[in-house]
Design an enzyme around this catalytic site. Structure first.
Site, PDB file in Angstrom:
ATOM      1  N   THR A 195      78.606  49.267 -29.576  1.00  0.00           N
ATOM      2  CA  THR A 195      79.467  50.266 -28.943  1.00  0.00           C
ATOM      3  C   THR A 195      78.714  51.510 -28.490  1.00  0.00           C
ATOM      4  O   THR A 195      79.083  52.122 -27.491  1.00  0.00           O
ATOM      5  CB  THR A 195      80.598  50.668 -29.898  1.00  0.00           C
ATOM      6  OG1 THR A 195      80.051  51.088 -31.154  1.00  0.00           O
ATOM      7  CG2 THR A 195      81.534  49.495 -30.134  1.00  0.00           C
ATOM      8  N   CYS A 196      77.677  51.930 -29.229  1.00  0.00           N
ATOM      9  CA  CYS A 196      77.001  53.169 -28.822  1.00  0.00           C
ATOM     10  C   CYS A 196      76.096  52.944 -27.614  1.00  0.00           C
ATOM     11  O   CYS A 196      75.627  53.905 -27.005  1.00  0.00           O
ATOM     12  CB  CYS A 196      76.199  53.760 -29.983  1.00  0.00           C
ATOM     13  SG  CYS A 196      74.906  52.708 -30.596  1.00  0.00           S
ATOM     14  N   PHE A 197      75.840  51.666 -27.244  1.00  0.00           N
ATOM     15  CA  PHE A 197      75.063  51.364 -26.046  1.00  0.00           C
ATOM     16  C   PHE A 197      75.937  50.837 -24.912  1.00  0.00           C
ATOM     17  O   PHE A 197      75.417  50.515 -23.845  1.00  0.00           O
ATOM     18  CB  PHE A 197      73.978  50.335 -26.358  1.00  0.00           C
ATOM     19  CG  PHE A 197      72.964  50.815 -27.361  1.00  0.00           C
ATOM     20  CD1 PHE A 197      72.217  51.956 -27.125  1.00  0.00           C
ATOM     21  CD2 PHE A 197      72.764  50.138 -28.553  1.00  0.00           C
ATOM     22  CE1 PHE A 197      71.285  52.407 -28.046  1.00  0.00           C
ATOM     23  CE2 PHE A 197      71.834  50.582 -29.484  1.00  0.00           C
ATOM     24  CZ  PHE A 197      71.090  51.725 -29.232  1.00  0.00           C
ATOM     25  N   CYS A 257      76.270  50.176 -33.697  1.00  0.00           N
ATOM     26  CA  CYS A 257      75.328  51.100 -34.263  1.00  0.00           C
ATOM     27  C   CYS A 257      76.050  52.331 -34.756  1.00  0.00           C
ATOM     28  O   CYS A 257      75.491  53.405 -34.851  1.00  0.00           O
ATOM     29  CB  CYS A 257      74.270  51.493 -33.240  1.00  0.00           C
ATOM     30  SG  CYS A 257      74.953  52.148 -31.713  1.00  0.00           S
TER      31      CYS A 257
END
Length: 258
Positions: A195-197, A257
């Site tokens: 999700t953070c990428f 992450c």
């Protein structure tokens, strides 16, 4: 006009008031209803609306309707003032009058719908060409998703349920669709997300039907966007092995992450 405005946000409450205003035609009918001159508050308590009347009757029903609407409209004035005070520390409050409630909601929260053309415009592909059948299937699957499923998909890949208001608000963030051949046989694996990428890792599925099935399962049942809680709970139960490799079975969960 007040009734019309209030009805957009509290239909059941206003329907009851309109019934009291228009339907009973005699004191006997009101006596049968035996309703107090009060209104239910947000916490479930009864709030008296008059120091003069204790019950609603034919002669005071219009006063009751006005009093009830006035109470409901201003029930949360203290809380609204606190929110306004907080907003004033971020933006000039007079500027809020330039926007409708819908426009301001979009500015703050993004689009309630998921415009796929906007998502396509920020998509990049790794391990596959943009013109490959698998990519075409992917976008066709998103097209048939309901608005709720599109929001679930966005939460699955980005940890949020709405897209930004416009392309500029993405601030250079691309949606990455990566296809990997390590998933073998591909139809036995679920997609993974980071999700953070803003990254979706997908097996090289052999048909659109399989892609639809796997992606729909993942967005509905793989809702954890942070594996820390899972690691903490299983470690406390003595079931967590820090050296263990993640499962590569069909029940593979999402990756994140944090």
């Amino acid at each position: 006009a007040v009734v019309s405005t209030q009805s957009t946000g509290d239909k059941d409450y206003v329907t009851g008031l309109l019934y009291l205003r228009d339907t009973p035609q005699s004191d006997a009918e009101f006596d049968a209803l035996d309703m107090p001159f009060s209104s239910p508050g947000a916490a479930g308590q009864e709030v008296p609306l008059s120091s003069t009347y204790s019950r609603i009757n034919l002669s005071n029903r219009d006063l009751y309707v006005r009093s009830a609407l006035e109470y409901r409209l201003h029930e949360f004035d203290v809380q609204v003032d606190a929110v306004l005070e907080g907003l004033a520390k971020v933006i000039p409050v007079p500027l809020l009058s330039l926007f409708s409630s819908t426009e301001f909601q979009i500015l703050v929260c993004g689009h309630p719908d998921i415009p796929l053309e906007m998502l396509k415009s920020v998509a990049v592909y790794k391990g596959i060409e943009a013109t490959a059948p698998l990519v075409t299937w992917f976008w066709e699957v998103l097209e048939v998703f309901s608005p709720v499923e599109r929001s679930l998909f966005l939460r699955f890949v980005w940890g949020r349920t709405r897209l930004p208001r416009n392309i500029a608000d993405f601030r250079g963030r691309d949606f990455v669709l990566q296809v990997l051949d390590k998933y073998n046989p591909p139809n036995q694996f679920l997609p993974e997300s980071y999700t953070c990428f803003f990254l979706l890792k997908m097996p090289r599925y052999t048909s659109k039907e399989v892609l639809l099935e796997k992606l729909r399962y993942a967005i509905n049942f793989c809702k954890s966007i942070d594996t820390d809680d899972y690691a903490r709970i299983t470690r406390s139960e003595g079931e967590f092995d820090v050296d263990a490799s993640p499962s590569t079975s069909q029940s593979r969960n999402t990756s994140s992450c944090g």
